[in-house]
Design a protein around this motif. Structure first.
Motif, short mmCIF file in Angstrom:
data_model
loop_
_atom_site.label_atom_id
_atom_site.label_comp_id
_atom_site.label_asym_id
_atom_site.label_seq_id
_atom_site.Cartn_x
_atom_site.Cartn_y
_atom_site.Cartn_z
N UNK A 111 -4.53 57.55 19.29
CA UNK A 111 -4.17 56.90 18.05
C UNK A 111 -3.41 57.86 17.15
N UNK A 112 -2.39 57.35 16.48
CA UNK A 112 -1.60 58.16 15.56
C UNK A 112 -1.26 57.32 14.33
N UNK A 113 -1.06 58.02 13.20
CA UNK A 113 -0.59 57.36 11.98
C UNK A 113 0.92 57.36 11.97
N UNK A 114 1.51 56.29 11.44
CA UNK A 114 2.95 56.17 11.35
C UNK A 114 3.43 56.67 9.99
N UNK A 115 4.32 57.62 9.99
CA UNK A 115 4.82 58.20 8.74
C UNK A 115 5.81 57.29 8.04
N UNK A 116 6.33 56.27 8.73
CA UNK A 116 7.32 55.38 8.14
C UNK A 116 6.70 54.16 7.49
N UNK A 117 5.41 53.92 7.73
CA UNK A 117 4.74 52.77 7.14
C UNK A 117 4.19 53.14 5.76
N UNK A 118 4.24 52.19 4.85
CA UNK A 118 3.69 52.39 3.51
C UNK A 118 2.18 52.19 3.58
N UNK A 119 1.40 53.26 3.46
CA UNK A 119 -0.05 53.16 3.58
C UNK A 119 -0.53 53.88 4.82
N UNK A 120 -1.82 53.92 5.01
CA UNK A 120 -2.42 54.63 6.14
C UNK A 120 -2.63 53.66 7.29
N UNK A 121 -1.61 53.47 8.08
CA UNK A 121 -1.69 52.56 9.22
C UNK A 121 -1.73 53.38 10.50
N UNK A 122 -2.71 53.07 11.31
CA UNK A 122 -2.92 53.80 12.55
C UNK A 122 -2.62 52.88 13.73
#
Length: 290
Positions: free
Chosen positions: A260-271
């Motif tokens: 699992x990784x977080x996306x740096x392009x999404x607004x908010x903490x989306x994994x």
């Protein structure tokens, strides 16, 4: 598939890291030999089943020396050959980074076995000598790359920018035309040669996401987004799991090899899990407010 996951856990220690580096070295050696004498490859290295059956078994490996670009001894040939080596090295490295060394090894060597199988089918079934090269292997690498990065741009003729997906569609159209217009031998050669890309993706897909449970998770996530939820916190269960994919809802409990990784392009903490990290639609503030 669970079968492939067990296979990966058992044999991943035998994977060759940075495999494309060694393949490119073979391509480079083949390019040098081609420039010295184009017939050297066909006389001593090519995958000729008739000669393999006479004891020249090294041809089952040395046919991999065939470079992606070839021609006469001209400057343009050298330039295109070196450029092709650079492009395919980067394509292979990218796929290995996305899949991991083991899965890229499986994909590549399935392509190698497909070429060998096609050569033997041509010899024993159609009584023809199909001199198989690395052309279809390189095609499968590019098509796999285009599936993951359809918007990546290439310079056609080193001038015209074009996206990978359009090049892949054009490539598939050519093969489809050859398949429809060719005889049984041509169809068999095409089908077997590109079999690795179909079999590999069937083997490695996670079919749990198509189950009713996963479908319900996706619908729940969409409803939460429409309600203006600030993130996937409402559907996360911090007391039970540490990770949850914002698209399919899978957690670390659904598989030992899930990442699992977080996306740096999404607004908010989306994994996201590895299957959706590069394919999801980026979340923006407008989507959250809507």
């Amino acid at each position: 598939m669970e079968f492939f996951r067990r296979f990966e856990r058992k044999y991943q220690k035998y994977a060759i890291p940075n495999l494309m580096y060694y393949i490119i070295m073979m391509y480079a050696a083949g390019l040098v030999l081609w420039l010295m004498n184009p017939m050297i490859y066909y006389e001593y290295l090519s995958l000729d089943v008739g000669l393999v059956l006479r004891g020249q078994v090294w041809r089952l490996v040395t046919f991999l020396c065939y470079p992606p670009a070839f021609g006469s001894m001209q400057f343009t040939t050298v330039l295109l050959g070196v450029l092709a080596l650079f492009v395919y090295y980067n394509l292979g490295q990218t796929l290995e980074h996305v899949w991991g060394s083991f899965r890229f090894n499986v994909f590549f060597f399935m392509g190698v076995l497909a070429q060998i199988l096609a050569a033997f089918v041509g010899y024993f079934v159609f009584h023809q000598r199909w001199i198989m090269t690395t052309g279809y292997i390189n095609t499968s690498i590019f098509l796999a790359f285009a599936m993951y990065y359809p918007d990546a741009q290439f310079l056609l003729f080193m001038v015209l920018p074009i996206k990978a997906k359009w090049l892949a569609i054009a490539e598939c159209a050519v093969y489809l035309y050859d398949f429809l217009r060719g005889d049984a031998a041509v169809r068999a050669a095409l089908a077997i040669s590109l079999l690795n890309i179909i079999v590999f993706f069937v083997m490695t897909r996670n079919y749990k996401r198509y189950s009713p449970k996963e479908f319900a998770r996706k619908q729940t996530f969409k409803r939460e987004m429409k309600k203006g939820a600030s993130g996937p916190a409402k559907i996360l269960s911090p007391g039970k799991t540490r990770h949850r994919c914002a698209v399919c809802g899978r957690t670390e409990l659904d598989g030992d090899n899930l990442e699992f990784r977080y996306c740096s392009k999404c607004e908010g903490s989306y994994e996201y899990c590895q299957d959706h990290l590069y394919t999801h639609k980026h979340v923006t503030k407008d989507m959250q407010e809507g």
